[in-house]
Design an enzyme around this catalytic site. Structure first.
Site, PDB file in Angstrom:
ATOM      1  N   LYS B  78       6.089 -11.990   5.636  1.00  0.00           N
ATOM      2  CA  LYS B  78       5.659 -11.174   6.776  1.00  0.00           C
ATOM      3  C   LYS B  78       4.538 -10.233   6.328  1.00  0.00           C
ATOM      4  O   LYS B  78       4.612  -9.655   5.233  1.00  0.00           O
ATOM      5  CB  LYS B  78       6.851 -10.371   7.309  1.00  0.00           C
ATOM      6  N   SER B 153      10.189  -8.601  15.623  1.00  0.00           N
ATOM      7  CA  SER B 153       8.788  -8.594  15.288  1.00  0.00           C
ATOM      8  C   SER B 153       8.387  -9.664  14.269  1.00  0.00           C
ATOM      9  O   SER B 153       7.199  -9.944  14.133  1.00  0.00           O
ATOM     10  CB  SER B 153       8.402  -7.221  14.732  1.00  0.00           C
ATOM     11  N   SER B 177      14.523  -7.400  14.047  1.00  0.00           N
ATOM     12  CA  SER B 177      13.257  -8.125  13.884  1.00  0.00           C
ATOM     13  C   SER B 177      13.315  -9.358  12.993  1.00  0.00           C
ATOM     14  O   SER B 177      12.354 -10.126  12.956  1.00  0.00           O
ATOM     15  CB  SER B 177      12.178  -7.184  13.343  1.00  0.00           C
TER      16      SER B 177
END
Lengths: 99, 488
Positions: B78, B153, B177
């Site tokens: 990420k 997210s 997330s």
């Protein structure tokens, strides 16, 4: 507890947060932040007299390392991403602070 | 990927024994990214050269009986986790060209285990969002239906794993997330206990809630990833020195000593019928495996969303103060005649942050400001104590608490983007685990009638990832949902 956020509130918060808002952002945030705060106010229904606030959930002290010097970022590496570095003297340069 | 091993454990074993080379596996994943990511937008940065160089080095240096747990495994990271020499943006304009001078601790651990960082994945800006629509680099698309959101997210991390663009990925989970995009994309997502995994090098969002976790195709792969990244770190004083069990050995397939609790009282309004049906079928499967199921109460569960959004935004407003135009790449150009420090701050932040990040900074600043601190922030911290004690009480009677991961399957892109509050409600089942610091996992448990994945969430006791992984693995082995792949 206030349920309506005024334009002055939003301006004051934007100043604290160092955010310049456009007129349309200001209008949008007055509306949206009011909605969110009205929703969030349901926490006020609860009687929390005497309840200890939770700032974190750690059950122990966490990991503490010996207080000894060790290698860290070089000044060159730390300045490498700065928008306006003074690599010679080793400073982050910023616009003037005092008139 | 025909003929090549798939998944973390299979790839690692094949590379360790010399059955496959790290280079051919890495090249296959890079080819896959080239084929499908144009349509998906899961990657902010693809590391063609460094990944292949590293793979070649692994092939060269491999020793007989190499014991490294992730040898040659291509992993996507990420884009809010620092990678030395690789651009790390948090999907924000304000960090658009920032190259960190150091690796996050999790990156060091992955690399020491022989993993290959294949690229940086798209996410909501600074991990703030539940749909990946808040990225400065455009939304990620859900591979099961390109018009739908992948969740957020960590949307790019979920999509990369779901579509075989990476064998596994890392995400971060502040309020769901990792778990919610895992559910919406049909993969496994694990949020470890607060303190289990170092956050050193994670772009901080809400420091009392943030935790890094893996996304994988299987629970076994998640266990292996956790084994590598877990443990104390001198650079993160919130990490715990609780012993790390052998997570892979905990996957015994034996579930008949486990007791699970179901909070029926919160599974009503707003939960999609098909999600509830899949959840109930999962309970039947677990029951047939000998798991004892009982109803439990979580009396303060309805307060989790407002509590979370007050605390998370307050912490975010403080953490994001560092992006001020002084140290990290972006600064607006000002006319020297009018330039001042405060004007530079205000304009740099106005230009660099997107709408959701500004909204949260505003909300958090307000909740912390004089006159409102007690009414909002302190009150939320007290309610957090009540929410946590609900879980403490429940865990005296059960070993794990089950609920859907998300109240709906993947929603259409744009559908909730205009209404922040509606978007926040998507996190109704995930935020409590962060508020209480508990480990939680999402595993695939079915599909809607239009073939969108549904996730089952299991929440466990602090530092008892063992039971959690054992339960999730037992369920996975009894079902075939995890074997389904998206049509792309």
């Amino acid at each position: 507890m206030p349920s309506i956020l005024t334009k002055e509130d939003v301006d004051r918060v934007a100043e604290l947060a160092r955010l310049e808002l456009t007129e349309s952002e200001r209008e949008m945030f007055i509306r949206q932040l009011t909605d969110i705060l009205v929703y969030a106010q349901q926490v006020c229904e609860l009687d929390t007299t005497g309840v200890v606030p939770t700032t974190h959930v750690l059950t122990n002290q966490g990991t503490l390392r010996p207080d000894e010097t060790r290698p860290s970022l070089s000044r060159k590496d730390a300045l490498a991403s700065a928008p306006d570095p003074d690599t010679e003297k080793g400073f982050f340069k910023v616009p003037k602070v005092i008139e | 990927m025909t003929g090549l091993p798939q998944g973390v454990c299979n790839i690692r074993d094949a590379v360790a024994t010399g059955e496959a080379s790290a280079v051919e596996i890495c090249q296959a994943y890079l080819n896959r990214i080239d084929t499908v990511d144009k349509a998906l937008n899961a990657f902010n940065q693809i590391e063609y050269d460094t990944a292949l160089e590293r793979a070649a080095a692994i092939d060269r240096e491999r020793v007989p009986n190499d014991s490294r747990l992730l040898l040659g495994v291509p992993i996507a990271i990420k884009d809010n986790i620092c990678t030395r020499g690789i651009r790390t943006t948090g999907s924000s304009r304000i960090l658009e060209s920032w190259v960190p001078p150091y690796d996050a601790t999790v990156i060091e651990r992955l690399q020491n285990a022989g993993a290959i960082v294949i690229g940086k994945t798209n996410c909501d800006e600074f991990a703030m969002g539940s749909s990946n629509e808040n990225s400065a680099f455009g939304p990620v698309r859900n591979p099961w239906n390109l018009e739908r959101a992948p969740g957020g997210s960590s949307g790019g991390s979920a999509v990369a794993v779901a579509t075989e663009m990476a064998a596994a990925s890392l995400g971060s989970d502040t309020g769901g997330s990792v778990r919610q995009p895992a559910a919406l994309c049909g993969v496994v997502g694990l949020k470890p206990t607060y303190g289990r995994v170092s956050r050193y090098g994670l772009l901080a969002f809400a420091s009392s809630l943030d935790q890094i976790g893996p996304l994988t195709r299987t629970v076994t792969d998640a266990a292996r990833m956790l084994a590598v990244i877990a443990g104390p770190d001198p650079s993160d004083s919130t990490t715990s020195d609780e012993p790390i069990p052998n997570y892979l050995k905990s996957l015994t397939g034996k579930l008949d000593d486990l007791r699970i609790g179901v909070p029926r009282n919160i599974l009503g309004e707003g939960v999609d019928d098909k999600v509830l049906q899949a959840f109930d079928e999962a309970l039947e499967t677990l029951s047939s495996l000998g798991v004892k199921i009982r109803e439990i109460e979580l009396p303060h569960a309805q307060y989790a969303i407002p509590t979370y959004y007050l605390i998370a935004t307050a912490e975010a407003s403080s953490n994001l103060a560092r992006y001020d135009g002084v140290r990290y790449t972006s600064r607006v150009d000002l006319d020297p005649k009018v330039a001042s420090l405060s004007l530079m701050y205000e304009k740099t932040r106005a230009q660099g942050f997107g709408a959701e990040v500004k909204r949260r900074i505003m909300l958090g600043t307000y909740a912390l400001s004089a006159g409102y601190y007690d009414a909002y922030y302190l009150k939320a911290q007290q309610v957090r104590t009540l929410i946590k004690s609900d879980y403490d009480t429940a865990f005296t009677e059960v070993d794990s608490i089950l609920m859907p991961t998300s109240p709906t399957a993947a929603f259409p892109l744009g559908k909730r983007a205009h209404d922040p509050l509606e978007m926040y409600l998507a996190d109704v089942f995930t935020v409590s685990a962060n508020l209480a610091g508990l480990p939680a996992i999402s595993v695939p448990c079915g599909f809607t009638s239009d073939r969108l994945p549904i996730g089952l969430q299991c929440i466990g006791r602090p530092f008892d990832e063992e039971s959690l992984l054992r339960l999730a693995h037992g369920y996975e082995q009894a079902t075939t949902w995890w074997t389904e792949t998206p049509p792309i």
